[in-house]
Design a protein around this motif. Structure first.
Motif, PDB file in Angstrom:
ATOM      1  N   VAL A  53       0.853  -1.183   0.000  1.00 28.99           N
ATOM      2  CA  VAL A  53       0.000   0.000   0.000  1.00 28.99           C
ATOM      3  C   VAL A  53       0.893   1.239   0.000  1.00 28.99           C
ATOM      4  O   VAL A  53       2.000   1.223   0.541  1.00 28.99           O
ATOM      5  N   PHE A  54       0.432   2.286  -0.631  1.00 29.05           N
ATOM      6  CA  PHE A  54       1.194   3.536  -0.686  1.00 29.05           C
ATOM      7  C   PHE A  54       1.597   3.977   0.728  1.00 29.05           C
ATOM      8  O   PHE A  54       0.890   3.729   1.703  1.00 29.05           O
ATOM      9  N   SER A  55       2.732   4.645   0.838  1.00 33.41           N
ATOM     10  CA  SER A  55       3.193   5.135   2.137  1.00 33.41           C
ATOM     11  C   SER A  55       2.488   6.419   2.545  1.00 33.41           C
ATOM     12  O   SER A  55       2.252   6.655   3.735  1.00 33.41           O
ATOM     13  N   GLU A  56       2.161   7.257   1.575  1.00 33.79           N
ATOM     14  CA  GLU A  56       1.535   8.544   1.862  1.00 33.79           C
ATOM     15  C   GLU A  56       0.637   8.931   0.704  1.00 33.79           C
ATOM     16  O   GLU A  56       0.932   8.631  -0.461  1.00 33.79           O
ATOM     17  N   ALA A  57      -0.467   9.578   1.024  1.00 36.97           N
ATOM     18  CA  ALA A  57      -1.388  10.084   0.006  1.00 36.97           C
ATOM     19  C   ALA A  57      -1.704  11.541   0.301  1.00 36.97           C
ATOM     20  O   ALA A  57      -1.912  11.914   1.462  1.00 36.97           O
ATOM     21  N   LYS A  58      -1.737  12.359  -0.753  1.00 32.27           N
ATOM     22  CA  LYS A  58      -2.129  13.761  -0.640  1.00 32.27           C
ATOM     23  C   LYS A  58      -3.315  14.017  -1.558  1.00 32.27           C
ATOM     24  O   LYS A  58      -3.331  13.548  -2.701  1.00 32.27           O
ATOM     25  N   VAL A  59      -4.271  14.771  -1.043  1.00 32.52           N
ATOM     26  CA  VAL A  59      -5.495  15.061  -1.789  1.00 32.52           C
ATOM     27  C   VAL A  59      -5.654  16.570  -1.869  1.00 32.52           C
ATOM     28  O   VAL A  59      -5.655  17.253  -0.837  1.00 32.52           O
ATOM     29  N   LEU A  60      -5.802  17.084  -3.094  1.00 28.63           N
ATOM     30  CA  LEU A  60      -5.981  18.509  -3.326  1.00 28.63           C
ATOM     31  C   LEU A  60      -7.291  18.751  -4.060  1.00 28.63           C
ATOM     32  O   LEU A  60      -7.772  17.867  -4.791  1.00 28.63           O
ATOM     33  N   PHE A  61      -7.847  19.968  -3.928  1.00 24.31           N
ATOM     34  CA  PHE A  61      -9.163  20.269  -4.473  1.00 24.31           C
ATOM     35  C   PHE A  61      -9.121  21.553  -5.290  1.00 24.31           C
ATOM     36  O   PHE A  61      -8.372  22.481  -4.988  1.00 24.31           O
ATOM     37  N   SER A  62      -9.967  21.587  -6.330  1.00 27.70           N
ATOM     38  CA  SER A  62     -10.069  22.766  -7.187  1.00 27.70           C
ATOM     39  C   SER A  62     -11.496  22.860  -7.714  1.00 27.70           C
ATOM     40  O   SER A  62     -12.154  21.841  -7.953  1.00 27.70           O
ATOM     41  N   VAL A  63     -11.954  24.100  -7.893  1.00 30.58           N
ATOM     42  CA  VAL A  63     -13.291  24.318  -8.459  1.00 30.58           C
ATOM     43  C   VAL A  63     -13.240  24.344  -9.979  1.00 30.58           C
ATOM     44  O   VAL A  63     -14.069  23.738 -10.654  1.00 30.58           O
ATOM     45  N   GLY A  64     -12.258  25.036 -10.533  1.00 27.80           N
ATOM     46  CA  GLY A  64     -12.166  25.154 -11.986  1.00 27.80           C
ATOM     47  C   GLY A  64     -11.165  24.230 -12.641  1.00 27.80           C
ATOM     48  O   GLY A  64     -11.132  24.140 -13.868  1.00 27.80           O
ATOM     49  N   GLY A  65     -10.337  23.552 -11.858  1.00 28.77           N
ATOM     50  CA  GLY A  65      -9.365  22.639 -12.424  1.00 28.77           C
ATOM     51  C   GLY A  65      -8.057  23.282 -12.816  1.00 28.77           C
ATOM     52  O   GLY A  65      -7.161  22.590 -13.309  1.00 28.77           O
TER      53      GLY A  65
END
Length: 549
Positions: free
Chosen positions: A290-302
């Motif tokens: 399994v991956f060691s670390e995950a990062k999640v980012l967000f955007s409205v327009g991409g």
């Protein structure tokens, strides 16, 4: 923020709120029931639109001619089709076809057919292929029985076409139905690097991906990571068993220099996200973890992914080799695009499914402004511009914040300095007012002469006392500033004058250093001076004649 896993994840599949369960997504979508309206059913052509038009191509219906019949016969070069418009994206897990029974008068049916589908994010119609890469689907063998086909993998589409196919020229008629459910996950597409090949036996490709394959990059499509199918614990099983169509999509770390795998998801609308679920392989004895670390980012327009990413650290598991569903809390972040970055813990990362728990956000939400693209420059120009340290308010919002911080700091220092100066001036003025002023008596004045005993009899013209209105006592003009010598005895017992002065009358006059200084009048409460007690004096003799004090 960082979230640590509380313990080992078991192999049991966790329930997923918005994920699709293909075993439950099998309902007919409305051709037979009429939920799909006649105007939503179209065709390339019809032999007789009133009698065998596309509106009659519904399974188990015997209206008019009882089926849709194209104008030209079916061949291996397909060109005729009947189209169903579902308006919104649905998960299509099965299809069904019938021939034209026509109250026992029909003899036409399609032995084979093809499927094509379309959805808003795609720019063209996609020809469907099953997990084995086969396009031609089995049809009917008579005019009255429906033949249902399970779609492996499922289709995510808003429009579907049936295209009659035949290896030899023949007249065909069709009645059709679609099975599945509404697509509630909201994912329009995902883009990522294509999977890698392991040795000569295993290809961890996303074979179900229906978007654009540009070199090593998959763009604007959907595939194996969103089809609701979960792979077996052993990644070799999917290649050895023909009935098992689930597989893994995988990447190796050898050529990526420890850079993360980046997957960008696009959704139909702006959504509020509560969690993310990733089904991973953990065969650590085969260099898969399994991956060691995950990062999640967000955007409205991409275009811009603002804010701090949500960071998830996974605790390494080198005990159980079973696959597991890793859930990441997204804390109600909002966006229409989600960027997922997965960091390697071993040589390989294998993923079978990714789902989101989310809800549509209603309201006016402004998309990010597009960055102003500057023309390409040479390396020398870039170096020169870097040396100038130019701050751009458009392209570098973080630099603008630093600039404002410097200005605010300078203004604060200036304000503190001004306040300190004002306070210093006020303190100096108060000290000046409270400090004793220089004496108004000239320096050449004999201050020791301010206090002297009055003379008996006629007062000489002396400058020790000033004339006052009250004849009873005299007031000194100022306290002595320097010590004086003790008066001699004859000053206390002066000789009587030749002419005695008026009884109990004394006068004081002074002239302070001939400067014309006039002292202020004495206060009303000043008590009169105490007279020195004197004894009466007599001339020696028997009569004791009184002479005076």
């Amino acid at each position: 923020m960082k979230v640590l896993t509380a313990g080992l994840v078991l192999a049991t599949l966790m329930a997923i709120t918005d994920g699709i369960d293909p075993s439950q997504c099998i309902a007919p979508l409305g051709m037979e029931s009429g939920a799909i309206k006649d105007e939503d059913i179209t065709a390339s052509s019809s032999f007789d639109s009133g009698n065998v038009g596309p509106q009659h191509g519904r399974v188990r219906c015997e209206i008019n001619g009882g089926a849709w019949c194209p104008q030209t016969p079916a061949t291996s070069e397909v060109k005729e089709w009947i189209q169903i418009d579902l308006h919104t994206v649905h998960v299509i897990t099965g299809s069904g076809t019938q021939g034209r029974f026509g109250n026992s008068q029909g003899v036409e049916y399609a032995e084979d057919y093809l499927l094509e589908y379309w959805r808003p994010r795609l720019s063209k119609w996609i020809r469907y292929r099953n997990h084995k890469g086969i396009e031609v689907m089995k049809g009917n063998i008579n005019t009255y029985l429906e033949f249902k086909s399970e779609l492996e993998p499922p289709i995510m589409a808003s429009k579907v076409r049936f295209l009659p196919f035949s290896y030899h020229k023949r007249t065909v008629c069709m009645r059709v139905e679609l099975y599945g459910c509404k697509w509630t996950d909201g994912i329009v597409s995902y883009s990522m690097p294509q999977g890698d090949k392991r040795g000569t036996s295993w290809e961890f490709y996303d074979t179900a991906y229906d978007g654009h394959w540009d070199g090593e990059k998959l763009l604007y499509g959907l595939g194996q990571l969103t089809n609701g199918r979960f792979a077996q614990d052993d990644f070799k099983t999917a290649f050895y068993e023909q009935n098992n169509v689930e597989g893994w999509v995988g990447w190796k770390n050898d050529t990526r220099e420890n850079r993360p795998i980046e997957i960008v998801f696009e959704f139909d609308k702006v959504r509020e996200f509560s969690s993310l679920n990733i089904y991973c392989n953990n065969q650590f004895t085969k260099d898969v973890q399994v991956f060691s670390e995950a990062k999640v980012l967000f955007s409205v327009g991409g275009k811009k992914y603002k804010g701090e990413p949500i960071t998830f650290d996974y605790i390494e598991d080198r005990i159980f080799e079973t696959g597991r569903n890793v859930s990441i809390k997204l804390h109600h972040r909002v966006g229409r695009f989600v960027k997922l970055q997965l960091y390697f813990a071993a040589r390989w990362i294998l993923i079978s499914e990714i789902t989101f728990d989310s809800a549509v956000v209603y309201g006016n939400i402004t998309e990010e402004e597009e960055d102003i693209e500057e023309p390409l420059q040479k390396d020398d120009d870039l170096n020169m511009s870097a040396d100038k340290n130019v701050v751009s308010a458009v392209n570098t919002p973080s630099g603008m914040g630093q600039y404002l911080g410097v200005v605010v700091g300078l203004l604060s220092v200036l304000a503190v300095t001004m306040i300190s100066v004002v306070v210093f001036i006020i303190i100096q003025q108060r000290r000046y007012k409270s400090s004793p002023r220089p004496s108004q008596i000239p320096n050449a004045c004999d201050k020791a002469a301010l206090y002297r005993e009055p003379s008996v009899g006629r007062l000489p013209s002396s400058s020790d006392y000033a004339d006052v209105r009250d004849p009873e006592y005299a007031v000194p003009l100022q306290a002595p500033q320097t010590p004086r010598n003790a008066p001699t005895l004859h000053n206390f017992l002066p000789k009587p004058p030749s002419i005695p002065p008026p009884h109990e009358r004394y006068y004081a006059a002074t002239e302070i250093c001939n400067t014309g200084f006039v002292p202020p009048p004495p206060p009303l409460s000043t008590p009169p001076p105490v007279r020195i007690g004197r004894q009466p004096r007599y001339i020696s003799g028997s009569n004791k004649t009184y002479v005076g004090p």
